[in-house]
Structure formats: C-alpha cells, structure tokens
Design a protein around this motif. Sequence first.
Motif: not given
Length: 219
Positions: A173-191
């Motif tokens: 609901g209102e508490d939903m948050k989109i975030e990376p699973f890892l603290t290192e952030g997004i690693q993909s070259e297509l990010s």
Amino acid sequence: MADIEIEIDGNSINAKAGEMLITVTDREGISVPRFCYHKKLSIAANCRMCLVDVEGAPKPQPACSTPIADGMKIHTQNEKAKASQKAVMEFLLINHPLDCPICDQGGECELQDVAMDYGSDVSRFTEGKRIVADSDIGALIQTDMTRCIHCTRCVRFGAEVAGIMEMGGTGRGEDMKIEPFLTEGIQSELSGNMIDVCPVGELTSKPFRYELRSWQMNA
C-alpha cells in the motif's frame, strides 16, 4: 489466432482472438491512458489507469490485461470509463509531490501529460503527503522516491531486459517502496535505461541533474 470482430466506441474492428485490448486500441489509434504498461515488458496491470468499460463486465476492466473475444463491446470514452480513469488519477496524485518546476522529467513526463487530461485542478486530499527517503542506487541513476507511483517498469526492465533481478517492491500500500535488493545498488550495464522507462521523475540521470530541460537540447 483467428480473426474476430469487436466494437470499440461504436466502431467495428477486426482483431486477433486473445490479443490484449490495449494492443488493439494502440494499433487503431485509440487513446487509452496508462503508466505501468509498456509494449516491451510483461503485463503488470497494477496502475489501473487504463480502465475501460466492457459491456457485460461487472466493473471497469484494465485494457492492458483484458484479452478480447468475439463480439466484445468496449467503451473507452463513455462516462463510466472516464470516471474510473479520473478516480485512478486522483489516487495517484494523492502522494505525488507538486514539484514539476524543479523536476528533470518536467516537460516529458507521462504523469504530467495524463494529468492534464484526467486530473483535477483541485485536490480533495487534505492530509499530509507521504515522504520516502531517497536511495543511492548507483552512479547513473538519481532517485526521488517520493515521486514513485509503483508502476514497476524499472523492476520488470531489470528482470526481463537487463536479465538481472536487482530491484523489487517492499512493503504494501502506501508503505510500498521500490528499491534494490543489495546495498551496492544497481550493477547492470543497462541500468541507465531504467531512467527512460520510468513514466515519472522518480528515476532521473544523476550526471545530468538540473543541467538542461529536454526542449533546450539540440538533436
């Protein structure tokens, strides 16, 4: 798939059985608002902005996830469809900040465009808007998490196109948050492409932040 005939806004249209309704409307040039839908990504049907009136259905149906059938009659512009779309728009704007003048997405924002047609100039919501702390998810992507409308385009892009499931939704609901699973952030070259698929200003370019507006750039 066999050819069938359906009716959209009073016009007879030939299509393939099992096609999603939004695919047909796009092909026929019929405007149906949407946020979570992207033709290159899987169907999520979570924004509900594409609700349309299907005769015989108990309530409005999302065009992106409704397969067509022979003889189906759909209304995209009648009072029931318009009321549903405007109601969804009102809910999406409840927590969205009114910071378009300083948002890098301003002027090329899908939320801005749809709000012009389906939004209201007065909000009935008097409570405080939610505030979500920003996450540092890499060198390319600047986040403004409070602007997120939970369309999950970025999540699906990472999993289905980049091939790495690095982001997801936590909370409900209102508490939903989109975030990376890892603290290192997004690693993909297509990010960096996640910035392009985001329909609002939640993900913008970190190196280009506050540099220019899109209409000030020369091709």
